[in-house]
Design a protein around this motif. Structure first.
Motif, PDB file in Angstrom:
ATOM      1  N   ASP A 176       0.811  -1.218   0.000  1.00 52.82           N
ATOM      2  CA  ASP A 176       0.000   0.000   0.000  1.00 52.82           C
ATOM      3  C   ASP A 176       0.847   1.271   0.000  1.00 52.82           C
ATOM      4  O   ASP A 176       0.384   2.323  -0.450  1.00 52.82           O
ATOM      5  CB  ASP A 176      -0.921   0.028   1.219  1.00 52.82           C
ATOM      6  CG  ASP A 176      -1.979  -1.069   1.189  1.00 52.82           C
ATOM      7  OD1 ASP A 176      -2.314  -1.529   0.084  1.00 52.82           O
ATOM      8  OD2 ASP A 176      -2.451  -1.463   2.276  1.00 52.82           O
ATOM      9  N   THR A 177       2.055   1.197   0.544  1.00 54.15           N
ATOM     10  CA  THR A 177       2.873   2.400   0.713  1.00 54.15           C
ATOM     11  C   THR A 177       3.905   2.605  -0.399  1.00 54.15           C
ATOM     12  O   THR A 177       4.702   3.536  -0.337  1.00 54.15           O
ATOM     13  CB  THR A 177       3.597   2.355   2.075  1.00 54.15           C
ATOM     14  OG1 THR A 177       4.268   1.085   2.218  1.00 54.15           O
ATOM     15  CG2 THR A 177       2.621   2.534   3.229  1.00 54.15           C
ATOM     16  N   ARG A 178       3.876   1.783  -1.425  1.00 54.89           N
ATOM     17  CA  ARG A 178       4.866   1.914  -2.489  1.00 54.89           C
ATOM     18  C   ARG A 178       4.756   3.239  -3.247  1.00 54.89           C
ATOM     19  O   ARG A 178       5.773   3.773  -3.725  1.00 54.89           O
ATOM     20  CB  ARG A 178       4.743   0.749  -3.478  1.00 54.89           C
ATOM     21  CG  ARG A 178       5.292  -0.552  -2.942  1.00 54.89           C
ATOM     22  CD  ARG A 178       5.222  -1.675  -3.955  1.00 54.89           C
ATOM     23  NE  ARG A 178       5.827  -2.878  -3.426  1.00 54.89           N
ATOM     24  CZ  ARG A 178       7.124  -3.164  -3.465  1.00 54.89           C
ATOM     25  NH1 ARG A 178       7.952  -2.299  -4.058  1.00 54.89           N
ATOM     26  NH2 ARG A 178       7.595  -4.278  -2.951  1.00 54.89           N
ATOM     27  N   PHE A 179       3.535   3.779  -3.358  1.00 57.63           N
ATOM     28  CA  PHE A 179       3.350   5.024  -4.107  1.00 57.63           C
ATOM     29  C   PHE A 179       2.472   6.014  -3.339  1.00 57.63           C
ATOM     30  O   PHE A 179       1.852   6.891  -3.942  1.00 57.63           O
ATOM     31  CB  PHE A 179       2.724   4.732  -5.476  1.00 57.63           C
ATOM     32  CG  PHE A 179       3.514   3.768  -6.320  1.00 57.63           C
ATOM     33  CD1 PHE A 179       4.646   4.195  -7.002  1.00 57.63           C
ATOM     34  CD2 PHE A 179       3.143   2.436  -6.408  1.00 57.63           C
ATOM     35  CE1 PHE A 179       5.386   3.302  -7.775  1.00 57.63           C
ATOM     36  CE2 PHE A 179       3.872   1.537  -7.172  1.00 57.63           C
ATOM     37  CZ  PHE A 179       4.998   1.972  -7.861  1.00 57.63           C
ATOM     38  N   SER A 180       2.431   5.894  -2.017  1.00 53.21           N
ATOM     39  CA  SER A 180       1.514   6.721  -1.225  1.00 53.21           C
ATOM     40  C   SER A 180       2.163   7.961  -0.639  1.00 53.21           C
ATOM     41  O   SER A 180       1.515   8.735   0.061  1.00 53.21           O
ATOM     42  CB  SER A 180       0.930   5.888  -0.077  1.00 53.21           C
ATOM     43  OG  SER A 180       1.949   5.498   0.831  1.00 53.21           O
TER      44      SER A 180
END
Length: 374
Positions: free
Chosen positions: A186-190
């Motif tokens: 979830d945090t790869r592109f957040s």
């Protein structure tokens, strides 16, 4: 001059410094220390090691503490079964400095750090001290992570850093490896938009200060670092190693993160004395790990006793227990203190936290609480 005013940062005005009560009472179970003092053998080894280091104190210490990083990597392989290159390990003066360095490099002015409450109260101060914005979402009633609420924060806040403790302080609850893996995706592109206008990752920091106390079957996030360069795992020698007075925290991260930390660290930040003492402690890790196993057993026994008294107990993978609920927790705390037992008022109203002590300390706590509740 009585009218002189210091140019204090406005957001610090009127605040009080962090700190748990330091009271001289017979039973102190309030700050999650390892209750066992270092063995005579370890004390002697530290003394000899520090003496050798002292002969060179006219020189600056090894700036990159390569020997210590190598020994920490070997310890992690033994403890978690995860092989970590020494160059992917970093250390500082306690986890406080590790976390501050992370936020100095990746958060800061106009950037946001997010977490899930309740959690360690110092996290907010790390954010404040690095001029970062601090935003949280609530956990579930059982203190597990509300993944949907956290994902909503990722979409609305685009945080530079997501900071999660596992096991969590003050609740003791741990994240599952599946949940951490999901959050890593979830945090790869957040994260915040980069200089090129493209989204960056949110750095996902898993604080494993109490990881050695985790129950069988609870995995470490160290397993995810190699395949997820935005995942960082923080550890400490304060808890399992019984070295709170040493002030040695460390982390595992990819080379790009380590390189960024080296931009903001103060030069020669880890003294030769600290390095020598930490290396000595690591040489005695087998004995220290047996203490950890004993403390896990004591924790489970104490949790069972509290449940048998009709109290709610959060599932703990740490060296402390979060229990309640009380209509007036301050009254319970005060009456325990009157009986020479110091625990901690922390977290949501109605709950208290007790550290696992020696068998004698645990018995004194149980006896005192039995009296208070009767």
């Amino acid at each position: 001059m009585t009218d002189l005013r210091l140019p204090l940062r406005p957001e610090l005005a009127g605040l009080s410094p962090y700190g748990a009560p330091q009271l001289d009472v017979p039973v102190r179970l309030n700050v999650n220390e390892n209750p066992w003092a270092p063995s005579d053998e370890l004390v002697d080894d530290i003394a000899r090691s520090v003496a050798r280091a002292a002969s060179g104190l006219n020189r600056y210490p090894d700036r990159d503490f390569l020997e210590l990083r190598g020994e920490l990597a070997r310890y992690l392989a033994d403890e978690s079964g995860v092989s970590v290159p020494p160059e992917h390990v970093w250390a500082a003066n306690g986890s406080n400095e590790v976390m501050t360095q992370i936020l100095q490099a990746f958060a800061g002015t106009s950037r946001t750090v997010v977490s899930c409450a309740p959690t360690y109260s110092m996290y907010h101060e790390y954010a404040r001290d690095t001029c970062s914005r601090w935003v949280t979402c609530d956990r579930h009633e059982d203190f597990s992570i509300d993944l949907d609420a956290l994902r909503d924060l990722l979409e609305t806040e685009h945080p530079a850093v997501v900071l999660l403790a596992s096991p969590n302080n003050p609740t003791g609850t741990a994240l599952s490896l599946d949940d951490i893996r999901s959050l890593a995706d979830d945090t790869r592109f957040s994260g915040p938009v980069g200089p090129d206008g493209q989204p960056t990752a949110s750095l996902l920091v898993i604080d494993e200060a109490y990881a050695e106390f985790r129950r069988a079957g609870t995995s470490s996030a160290l397993e995810l670092v190699e395949q997820n360069p935005h995942v960082v795992v923080s550890r400490t020698m304060s808890k399992a190693f019984g070295m709170a007075g040493l002030r040695l925290g460390y982390m595992v991260a990819c080379q790009d993160v380590i390189d960024a930390i080296m931009l903001v660290r103060l030069p020669y930040h880890l003294s030769a004395i600290t390095q020598a003492a930490a290396l000595a402690a690591l040489r005695h890790r087998e004995c220290l790990m047996q203490q950890v196993a004993d403390l896990r057993d004591s924790r489970d026994a104490l949790a069972h006793w509290l449940e048998s008294r009709g109290l709610q107990v959060a599932q703990s993978d740490a060296n402390f227990i979060f229990f309640g609920r009380f209509d007036n927790r301050q009254d319970i705390f005060d009456k325990l203190l009157e009986r020479g037992v110091l625990i901690r008022v922390v977290g949501p109203d109605g709950w208290l936290r007790v550290s696992v002590g020696t068998p004698e300390e645990n018995q004194q706590f149980m006896t005192a609480l039995e009296e208070v509740l009767s």
